[in-house]
Write an enzyme that holds these catalytic residues in place. Structure first.
Site, PDB file in Angstrom:
ATOM      1  CG  ASP A 309      12.950 -10.798 -11.350  1.00 58.90           C
ATOM      2  OD1 ASP A 309      12.108 -11.042 -10.467  1.00 58.90           O
ATOM      3  OD2 ASP A 309      12.918  -9.775 -12.052  1.00 58.90           O
ATOM      4  CD  GLU A 362       8.909 -13.644 -10.234  1.00 60.79           C
ATOM      5  OE1 GLU A 362       7.873 -13.088  -9.840  1.00 60.79           O
ATOM      6  OE2 GLU A 362       9.699 -13.100 -11.011  1.00 60.79           O
TER       7      GLU A 362
END
EC number: 2.4.1.18
Length: 632
Positions: A309, A362
């Site tokens: 993330d 990401e």
């Protein structure tokens, strides 16, 4: 499978301090003795004056179990508790050398936590008899760059509920496996299940980097979840957050009376966007902690990959900061050199230890070489979310079709850079929250046009180079935004339009799996060819997807206006009959039923650079997929 506490030797200490120890969970935390004689505790707190283990087994008495510092200068404290049983709760009481600071901390390496809002760690062993041997032996091919990958992104607490109550890992496993198998997705991706105090953070504010959240059950329950999906042939990816952590007192922040895991200077250590702390990647022990966490999930929970993330927030020192709110690197630049090195070390460790898995970034900027090997100067990820494609595509589809001709390049632009990285096309949870509207409600027009637009979008997405990811609820066109406090609007799947969309996604997944042209060369320009890229006036896009030599190509034609286009001449590479594999306007999907009666004959008339041509009817707001019948 039992993790046995290994003796923490000189080499362990050296590797930990060097930042390359990737198995610190074998040494730190609580380890139950196999012979039932108790448990060993170990915690890293180099600036503590004293540490006690307090818990159910000693009446929470800070004098009952004092820890001893290792003599090697590692800052690790150890103790043995002779009388412990599985499930007992404990914390570390840390007496800092500074300012008389005393604090009770959860174990950073705990394998199990109390269910929130309680914050203690639990004594736990990780015994589990796995039954996914077939999957584990062959999964490398399912997680490979040339495999069909269609990922269903799931938030476990709000996918399905029973009488308003969240389901446990084991019950969800059976329902989810059934549904995902029926829909044809190849993988699920779980929003973080690492323990987190605030449910509304969706798991992105993690405190337990080695503990699955107790909201849905025990560590063994989560192992059973993964085990069951694997037995059904479904891969499991996990969101993992090494970018920041919450400031809750029992967590990692200010751990031993100093900024141990995080940077002390708020210009480096505090995240203004998420009100959280940023890991200090220049501290070697912190890097060992995070790399150990990543490998722990892949090894002990058999996960098939980690979606890392907020990588952009790690790479840029000035991320979400104004001028004067950040500190440049030693060269005066804005790149976080320590975070770059950490990510490279992380990915090399993953591919070294778990080569059949995939780390996915990401990463929302144009940072170069994210998915290229470290020895080429890359970050070493396997894949990266294509945020540019997502933004351009959703902007384009949100426009009234009458205006789309002025924004034609929003759909063609992605092919200019499509092969610069190994991209995942993601329509994730982030796009259907915070007032952004559901995917269906982003589409213009009346209800019929909204559904037609969304089917056309999914058809374009599933045939565009790159792997696919769709957040739960999008596959049947949920109208309201996602909320973590309830379940999806499953009742709408009884309505014809929603059921039609769901049936269409099911067929897209089938075609994706069955047609090598749609996945073998996802990351190579050899797998794609524009046939009509400049038809802005009619908002038509036509291209070929091609497999490895000798396989059947596919023809994809999108008409993104509500006007059917008849007698449309399109060049193709081979003669004979071309069969309509999938038509988003078919009546079974809720469409109007325009099309080509199932097939069309190619004429030996050159068109464009192709030796043959088809005369097609392109339905309104549609995507067509055709295949040469000779290859059937």
């Amino acid at each position: 499978m039992q993790i046995h506490h290994q003796h923490f030797g000189e080499q362990d200490s050296w590797l930990f301090r060097e930042g390359t120890h990737a198995r610190m969970h074998d040494n730190l935390g609580c380890h139950v003795h196999a012979d039932g004689s108790g448990a060993t505790f170990a915690v890293w707190a180099p600036n503590a004056e004293a540490v006690s283990v307090i818990g159910d087994f000693n009446g929470w008495d800070e004098t009952a179990l004092r820890m001893h510092p290792r003599p090697d200068g590692s800052g690790i404290w150890e103790a043995i508790a002779p009388k412990t049983t599985q499930g007992q709760v404990y914390k570390y009481r840390i007496f800092s050398r500074f300012n008389g600071y005393v604090v009770d901390k959860a174990d950073p390496f705990a394998f199990c936590s109390e269910a929130p809002p309680a914050t203690g760690s639990r004594v736990w062993s990780l015994d589990h008899e796995w039954h996914d041997g077939n999957w584990m032996a062959t999964r490398g091919a399912c997680n490979a760059l040339d495999a069909p990958m269609s990922v269903y992104e799931v938030h476990l607490g709000s996918w399905k509920r029973r009488d308003g109550q969240m389901l446990g890992y084991q019950e969800i496993a059976h329902r989810l496996a059934e549904y995902v198998t029926d829909m044809g997705f190849t993988h699920v991706e779980l929003m973080p299940v690492t323990e987190h105090p605030f449910y509304g953070s969706w798991g992105y504010q993690t405190t337990g980097y080695f503990a699955p959240t107790a909201r849905y059950g025990t560590p063994q329950d989560f192992m059973a979840f993964v085990d069951h999906l694997h037995q059904r042939g479904i891969g499991v990816l996990l969101d993992w957050v090494p970018s920041h952590f919450p400031t809750d007192e029992h967590g990692l922040g200010y751990f031993d009376g100093t900024h141990l895991f995080e940077h002390a200077d708020p210009r480096q250590g505090f995240h203004p966007e998420w009100n959280s702390s940023i890991f200090n990647y220049s501290r070697n022990e912190v890097r060992s902690f995070l790399i150990s966490s990543a490998l722990f999930w892949l090894e002990h929970y058999h996960l098939d990959g980690l979606r890392v993330d907020a990588v952009a927030s790690m790479l840029y020192l000035d991320y979400a900061r104004k001028h004067g709110e950040w500190i440049p690197n030693k060269h005066g630049g804005r790149e976080n050199l320590e975070a770059i090195e950490f990510l490279q070390d992380l990915n090399q460790a993953i591919y070294r230890e778990q080569p059949d898995t995939v780390p996915i970034a990401e990463e929302s900027t144009s940072w170069p070489l994210v998915t290229r090997p470290v020895d080429m100067g890359g970050l070493g990820f396997g894949m990266k979310w294509n945020m540019g494609w997502m933004h351009d595509t959703l902007k384009y589809f949100a426009k009234d079709p009458i205006h789309r001709k002025h924004h034609h390049n929003q759909l063609t632009f992605s092919l200019i850079y499509a092969f610069s990285e190994n991209f995942v096309l993601a329509l994730s949870h982030d796009e259907v929250v915070h007032g952004k509207g559901s995917l269906l409600n982003k589409m213009p027009g009346d209800s019929w046009q909204q559904f037609a637009n969304l089917r056309a979008l999914f058809g374009y997405m599933w045939t565009h180079p790159g792997k696919k990811l769709l957040f739960m609820g999008g596959e049947f066109g949920q109208r309201r935004e996602w909320t973590h406090d309830g379940e999806l609007e499953w009742w709408v799947t009884e309505l014809a339009e929603h059921a039609g969309l769901q049936a269409y996604v099911r067929q897209l997944n089938r075609v994706l799996r069955e047609e090598p042209a749609l996945h073998q060369l996802d990351f190579s320009p050899d797998g794609f060819e524009w046939l009509q890229a400049d038809e802005a006036e009619t908002s038509v896009f036509v291209f070929l997807r091609k497999p490895l030599l000798g396989g059947a190509p596919l023809l994809i034609a999108c008409n993104l206006t509500p006007m059917p286009r008849t007698n449309r001449c399109v060049g193709v590479p081979t003669g004979g009959v071309w069969r309509e594999l999938l038509n988003s306007d078919a009546k079974e999907f809720g469409g109007a039923g325009w099309g080509n009666l199932g097939s069309v004959q190619a004429a030996p008339l050159p068109e464009g650079h192709q030796p043959y041509s088809l005369t097609l009817t392109l339905p309104p707001l549609s995507t067509l997929i055709l295949r040469p019948a000779a290859n059937d």
